[in-house]
Write an enzyme that holds these catalytic residues in place. Structure first.
Site, PDB file in Angstrom:
ATOM      1  N   LYS A  52     -25.615  36.295 -67.522  1.00  0.00           N
ATOM      2  CA  LYS A  52     -24.546  37.298 -67.464  1.00  0.00           C
ATOM      3  C   LYS A  52     -25.079  38.643 -67.949  1.00  0.00           C
ATOM      4  O   LYS A  52     -24.802  39.684 -67.358  1.00  0.00           O
ATOM      5  CB  LYS A  52     -23.340  36.832 -68.286  1.00  0.00           C
ATOM      6  CG  LYS A  52     -22.604  35.653 -67.632  1.00  0.00           C
ATOM      7  CD  LYS A  52     -21.624  34.937 -68.551  1.00  0.00           C
ATOM      8  CE  LYS A  52     -21.062  33.694 -67.847  1.00  0.00           C
ATOM      9  NZ  LYS A  52     -20.106  32.933 -68.654  1.00  0.00           N
ATOM     10  N   GLN A  96     -17.819  32.808 -74.494  1.00  0.00           N
ATOM     11  CA  GLN A  96     -18.416  31.678 -73.787  1.00  0.00           C
ATOM     12  C   GLN A  96     -17.835  30.368 -74.316  1.00  0.00           C
ATOM     13  O   GLN A  96     -17.746  30.152 -75.521  1.00  0.00           O
ATOM     14  CB  GLN A  96     -19.944  31.715 -73.957  1.00  0.00           C
ATOM     15  CG  GLN A  96     -20.688  30.665 -73.148  1.00  0.00           C
ATOM     16  CD  GLN A  96     -20.563  30.837 -71.640  1.00  0.00           C
ATOM     17  OE1 GLN A  96     -20.425  31.949 -71.139  1.00  0.00           O
ATOM     18  NE2 GLN A  96     -20.592  29.748 -70.904  1.00  0.00           N
ATOM     19  N   ASP A 119     -12.516  36.866 -67.713  1.00  0.00           N
ATOM     20  CA  ASP A 119     -12.603  35.456 -67.323  1.00  0.00           C
ATOM     21  C   ASP A 119     -11.301  34.983 -66.670  1.00  0.00           C
ATOM     22  O   ASP A 119     -11.284  33.945 -66.006  1.00  0.00           O
ATOM     23  CB  ASP A 119     -12.834  34.580 -68.571  1.00  0.00           C
ATOM     24  CG  ASP A 119     -14.262  34.081 -68.688  1.00  0.00           C
ATOM     25  OD1 ASP A 119     -14.919  33.925 -67.648  1.00  0.00           O
ATOM     26  OD2 ASP A 119     -14.697  33.845 -69.832  1.00  0.00           O
TER      27      ASP A 119
END
Ligand code: GUN
Length: 291
Positions: A52, A96, A119
């Site tokens: 990422k 995460q 997200d």
């Protein structure tokens, strides 16, 4: 077998983001910025977070990385989220997953400001997506929709079977596919599903996100169907430099002589997840423009 590689799809998405980002910056805005929070030292999570970061930097985004120890207290993580929510120079926030068991992941996700939730995991974004309103769409399902579009795989009027009901993939995938415009007939299977084969053999598209290698093989899939493999499993392999190789949830090699389209692992939809995160980050920056 037709291999549905995602390298080209993902590169074309990134190229489009690059152009839109240049335009955005040329209009006097600062570069989009993404804050990534990693708690603990799970090797797979470390790899995802690194990918990422690399993608963000390659697009000229600003990238902030917070690597916290596995014994970080929940209140300290919540405090960091509050700080990132407040900061004007942060457009997107990503925590995460999975988080250590001592931390309530739902509580942490719920704390992220919905307008920075790239997200698409906060209850506000999930709810908005469910009723078809503008929302951040979770990256893997969004990347799968893009892959189906790229390869001209029709969803309208088709039977789609999803194996797995996680909040990250299965559930949002089902919502996207049943939406107006996608118009699929969706079946969502879980570990208690009786006779899984019955559900996969009637499907035009099978999306497998079970987290177990060998969940399906060619005997589960009818001729002419497509398989989207979301699994990323590490299989011990001493002949490899790293001591493991990656395998999906589908037994890829079993499809060699079949009239089936299938995404490989690696080189499949995992690449799309990263690209879509970049797209969501640019979207967040555009929506927050002027701040
Ligand atoms: N863990 C596995 N997939 C994801 C994802 O898409 N986002 C985050 N934040 N964590 C993950």
């Amino acid at each position: 077998m037709r291999r549905l590689g995602c390298k080209k799809v993902s590169e074309s998405v990134l190229e489009n983001i690059r152009k839109r980002t240049e335009l955005f910056i040329s209009e006097g805005n600062r570069a989009p910025s993404l804050a990534v929070v990693l708690v603990g030292e799970d090797p797979a999570s470390q790899t995802y977070v690194r990918k990422k970061a690399e993608a963000a930097l390659s697009l000229g985004f600003v990238h902030f990385q917070y690597s916290l120890s596995a014994d970080t207290e929940e209140k300290d993580l919540l405090h960091l989220i509050d700080e990132l929510n407040e900061r004007d120079d942060v457009d997107g926030i990503l925590v995460q997953l999975p988080l250590p068991r001592s931390i309530d992941a739902d509580k942490v996700i719920d704390r992220i400001a919905p307008e920075k939730d790239v997200d698409g995991f906060t209850p506000i974004n999930v709810g908005r997506m469910a009723i078809g309103k503008e929302a951040f769409i979770p990256c893997t399902p969004k990347g799968i929709m893009e892959t189906l579009r790229y390869y001209g795989i029709e969803t309208a009027g088709k039977n789609v079977t999803i194996i797995g009901r996680s909040n990250i993939v299965g559930k949002p995938m089902a919502l996207l596919l049943m939406q107006k415009g996608a118009d699929a007939t969706v079946t969502v299977c879980n570990t208690k599903t009786q006779n899984l084969k019955e559900h996969t053999l009637s499907a035009d598209i099978v999306i497998v996100a079970a987290g177990h290698p060998g969940t399906i093989d060619e005997s589960y899939i009818k001729d002419g169907a497509a398989v989207i493999d979301v699994g990323v499993n590490r299989i011990d392999d001493p002949s490899k430099e790293k001591g493991f190789r990656l395998a999906g949830d589908a037994d890829y090699d079993s499809f060699r002589d079949r009239d089936v389209s299938i995404t490989p692992v690696p080189g499949g939809v995992g690449l799309m997840t990263v690209s879509m995160l970049m797209e969501n980050t640019l979207e967040a920056a555009i929506r927050r423009r002027g701040r």
